[in-house]
Design a protein around this motif. Sequence first.
Motif, PDB file in Angstrom:
ATOM      1  N   VAL A 158      16.903 -65.058 -64.332  1.00  0.00           N
ATOM      2  CA  VAL A 158      17.768 -65.322 -63.193  1.00  0.00           C
ATOM      3  C   VAL A 158      19.230 -65.401 -63.615  1.00  0.00           C
ATOM      4  CG1 VAL A 158      18.402 -67.051 -61.474  1.00  0.00           C
ATOM      5  CG2 VAL A 158      16.004 -66.450 -61.802  1.00  0.00           C
ATOM      6  N   GLY A 160      20.622 -64.210 -66.337  1.00  0.00           N
ATOM      7  CA  GLY A 160      21.052 -62.884 -66.781  1.00  0.00           C
ATOM      8  C   GLY A 160      21.412 -61.999 -65.600  1.00  0.00           C
ATOM      9  N   LEU A 162      22.188 -62.942 -62.657  1.00  0.00           N
ATOM     10  CA  LEU A 162      23.352 -63.483 -61.974  1.00  0.00           C
ATOM     11  C   LEU A 162      24.641 -63.021 -62.643  1.00  0.00           C
ATOM     12  CD1 LEU A 162      24.297 -65.207 -59.692  1.00  0.00           C
ATOM     13  CD2 LEU A 162      24.034 -67.230 -61.126  1.00  0.00           C
ATOM     14  N   ILE A 166      27.400 -60.722 -60.896  1.00  0.00           N
ATOM     15  CA  ILE A 166      28.780 -61.170 -60.709  1.00  0.00           C
ATOM     16  C   ILE A 166      29.750 -60.170 -61.320  1.00  0.00           C
ATOM     17  CG2 ILE A 166      30.451 -62.934 -61.364  1.00  0.00           C
ATOM     18  CD1 ILE A 166      28.145 -64.970 -61.055  1.00  0.00           C
ATOM     19  N   SER A 181      35.949 -69.879 -58.194  1.00  0.00           N
ATOM     20  CA  SER A 181      35.070 -70.734 -57.381  1.00  0.00           C
ATOM     21  C   SER A 181      33.605 -70.324 -57.529  1.00  0.00           C
ATOM     22  CB  SER A 181      35.506 -70.736 -55.904  1.00  0.00           C
ATOM     23  OG  SER A 181      35.677 -69.430 -55.428  1.00  0.00           O
ATOM     24  N   VAL A 182      33.369 -69.062 -57.778  1.00  0.00           N
ATOM     25  CA  VAL A 182      31.991 -68.655 -58.034  1.00  0.00           C
ATOM     26  C   VAL A 182      31.494 -69.308 -59.324  1.00  0.00           C
ATOM     27  CG1 VAL A 182      30.521 -66.719 -58.678  1.00  0.00           C
ATOM     28  CG2 VAL A 182      32.065 -66.494 -56.735  1.00  0.00           C
ATOM     29  N   ARG A 185      30.568 -72.863 -58.714  1.00  0.00           N
ATOM     30  CA  ARG A 185      29.297 -72.963 -57.984  1.00  0.00           C
ATOM     31  C   ARG A 185      28.103 -72.714 -58.903  1.00  0.00           C
ATOM     32  NH1 ARG A 185      26.666 -75.659 -55.024  1.00  0.00           N
ATOM     33  NH2 ARG A 185      25.257 -74.763 -53.468  1.00  0.00           N
ATOM     34  N   VAL A 186      28.271 -71.751 -59.786  1.00  0.00           N
ATOM     35  CA  VAL A 186      27.192 -71.479 -60.736  1.00  0.00           C
ATOM     36  C   VAL A 186      26.907 -72.702 -61.586  1.00  0.00           C
ATOM     37  CG1 VAL A 186      26.533 -70.138 -62.783  1.00  0.00           C
ATOM     38  CG2 VAL A 186      27.562 -68.985 -60.817  1.00  0.00           C
ATOM     39  N   GLU A 188      27.462 -75.820 -60.786  1.00  0.00           N
ATOM     40  CA  GLU A 188      26.799 -76.821 -59.939  1.00  0.00           C
ATOM     41  C   GLU A 188      25.305 -76.546 -59.826  1.00  0.00           C
ATOM     42  OE1 GLU A 188      30.607 -77.195 -56.977  1.00  0.00           O
ATOM     43  OE2 GLU A 188      28.595 -77.208 -56.060  1.00  0.00           O
ATOM     44  N   ILE A 189      25.004 -75.260 -59.662  1.00  0.00           N
ATOM     45  CA  ILE A 189      23.599 -74.905 -59.445  1.00  0.00           C
ATOM     46  C   ILE A 189      22.758 -75.045 -60.701  1.00  0.00           C
ATOM     47  CG2 ILE A 189      22.019 -73.040 -58.801  1.00  0.00           C
ATOM     48  CD1 ILE A 189      24.218 -71.972 -56.963  1.00  0.00           C
ATOM     49  N   PHE A 190      23.305 -74.566 -61.833  1.00  0.00           N
ATOM     50  CA  PHE A 190      22.467 -74.489 -63.025  1.00  0.00           C
ATOM     51  C   PHE A 190      22.598 -75.659 -63.993  1.00  0.00           C
ATOM     52  CE2 PHE A 190      22.112 -70.294 -61.408  1.00  0.00           C
ATOM     53  CZ  PHE A 190      20.823 -69.914 -61.752  1.00  0.00           C
ATOM     54  N   ARG A 192      22.431 -79.472 -64.227  1.00  0.00           N
ATOM     55  CA  ARG A 192      22.124 -80.718 -63.490  1.00  0.00           C
ATOM     56  C   ARG A 192      22.152 -81.918 -64.427  1.00  0.00           C
ATOM     57  NH1 ARG A 192      18.533 -78.198 -59.455  1.00  0.00           N
ATOM     58  NH2 ARG A 192      19.733 -76.307 -59.088  1.00  0.00           N
TER      59      ARG A 192
END
Lengths: 192, 192, 192, 192
Positions: A158, A160, A162, A166, A181-182, A185-186, A188-190, A192
């Motif tokens: 996933v 890779g 992504l 991008i 900003s992308v 966000r990445v 934030e998502i990946f 934790r």
Amino acid sequence: MAPRTKDQNKEIRETRRKMIMQAALELFSKEGYHSTSINGIAKRAEISKGLLYNYFESKEELLKIIIMEGIMEMENMMVIPPSESVSKSDLIYMIDSVFERLSSQKEFWMLFSSVLVQPDVLEIVSGELGVVLEGLLKEMEDYLRRSGSPSPREDAYVLGALFDGISLNYFINPEGYPLESVKNRVKEIFVR
Amino acid sequence: MAPRTKDQNKEIRETRRKMIMQAALELFSKEGYHSTSINGIAKRAEISKGLLYNYFESKEELLKIIIMEGIMEMENMMVIPPSESVSKSDLIYMIDSVFERLSSQKEFWMLFSSVLVQPDVLEIVSGELGVVLEGLLKEMEDYLRRSGSPSPREDAYVLGALFDGISLNYFINPEGYPLESVKNRVKEIFVR
Amino acid sequence: MAPRTKDQNKEIRETRRKMIMQAALELFSKEGYHSTSINGIAKRAEISKGLLYNYFESKEELLKIIIMEGIMEMENMMVIPPSESVSKSDLIYMIDSVFERLSSQKEFWMLFSSVLVQPDVLEIVSGELGVVLEGLLKEMEDYLRRSGSPSPREDAYVLGALFDGISLNYFINPEGYPLESVKNRVKEIFVR
Amino acid sequence: MAPRTKDQNKEIRETRRKMIMQAALELFSKEGYHSTSINGIAKRAEISKGLLYNYFESKEELLKIIIMEGIMEMENMMVIPPSESVSKSDLIYMIDSVFERLSSQKEFWMLFSSVLVQPDVLEIVSGELGVVLEGLLKEMEDYLRRSGSPSPREDAYVLGALFDGISLNYFINPEGYPLESVKNRVKEIFVR
DNA sequence: AATGAATGAGAGTTCATTCAT
DNA sequence: TATGAATGAACTCTCATTCAT
């Protein structure tokens, strides 16, 4: 007059080699592999067509070498000491450095993406490339495992994908793309 | 024998047109745009070179039309009724349908990805394409907003990139790619 | 260190000259004149391309000199004292020595035959060659006359052609050619 | 307007094919294989470079086909009914017809000889040629055996070489060569 | 509507030769 | 004397496109 020494020649060759590769990278990425002519590369490198063949035995080999050296360079940068565990900040660092490279080595990545999706061009480099890409994926999987991912293999795929996606979108329209900003966000998502 | 009626003629034309486009799509995606010759397309479509030019005025136009019709077809499928809110199951449905299309319309997506990263080829379709892509992105953003995403614009970019990247990786090696488990992981990550 | 004396220099030059000619002869005969590159010759002679041009002013001149020196060497060997008459054993000796040279100087004869039948290459040497060949023919005619041939001119042509033809066939497939038994048959036919 | 019929096309193709082969034969034999350019052949045949490649897929194939068709044509002419015995007049007839062909098909034979002695060019046709030449030799051997030769195999080699050598010498200087008297001498020697 | 013969510009590549060092 | 980097003209071959039929 004495002939040039071996060292002088070596230096000349190395300089020229890099000039040609740089010219080719710029054109390949800007115009596409097929639309770039040897003539064009030679002109941009300010040498004669003939001389180019003194350094690279064909247009295909030129592409192959550009790709392979580019990948290796990247691999060297990516190598992470195989420590016990990977912390959050390690992950962030990796994401940052991938994004950083997207803009600093834009041309290489544009070329690389475009090679991947052109079956006829991919074939030129596929022999050498396959192995290298496998390695990269493995490494990322390992990295994610050590960082505590519950399904490191899938996450490697996933992540890779992504990154590839991008790059792809970014390169199509670099000015209009909200890279920063992308990236956030990445994270934030990946992470934790 | 009576001459063909106008309707018959129109039907024949339409059939042939589709045959040519299908042949071209197959070859463009399998061999790459530049490596595909008009001759090859004509042969695969079982018509003469000359006749092909009776239907499409150039190789470039043929590509343009294939891409544009493909995108429109996809858009039609994607349209979601602009209801108040988007449920988890709606999101899952969307992800499923994107992945489903990846395999059912493989050829088109391979061609499309490859067009996006080849500047010389992209230019051929860019005029018409830009608008359409903007629209798609907007639509996805809207969709994610209604599904409750905290940063719908960024998520649209991320999800869009992810889909592109997955296609790209999948197409390079369709047999070896773990499409199913990647899909599940994507759902886990994006559907909470 | 003392500088090289003039004699030493001359000797070195002569040695190198022969090395270059030998390398060129080998390649010309093995690959053909056109398919042999100056680069290849230089490499085989273990010198640089540039130096080769210090010894021979062009590829054409190199060929010319190889052919002319080869012919002259052969002529020297062939010269027969213009005695009153030529005996049967003299004829046999001549035939033997021609056949002997076919194998001992195979490379030269291969090159020579090939030059003769390539108009473009023949032209390179033709100026000087014509005269020499005329001489050879005359000499053989004279020889045959003194050996009692009733039509020495025609026999000279026939014998000359026969030698050329045998070389030609022999060189095409040296291992498979029955040189010895052909030689014996030639003796049976021409020595009575 | 109706398209050309298949027959019309076939005729056009056959005519053009022959024109190209004729132009190529003339130039190959006059200038040599390597010194003849595709451009030159096309010009002499009064067609475009591109069209030539519509008929022959490469310069090498063009040569191969010219040689093979020429040989086959010759073989057809040479075939002698395998009667019990071969008379003196049969032998004379064969010699006459070989000499006759030397002048009537001069260009082909010049090309053929030159191919035989150029290793690089020979290689182009060698695959197909080897078999054919073996056959010719066998046939001549058989012929000579039936004509009563005591050593037919050797005589076949000698006669074959003689013919080759005479062609070779004749072609180098067709005007100055005493073809007629050489022919008569050959008859005297070989027909008893 | 339909064919495929024909064109020509331009591609990648080679190589004898030159020249700065 | 000696090198090999550098040139450029010429080569073979490809292919989108046109056009007579």
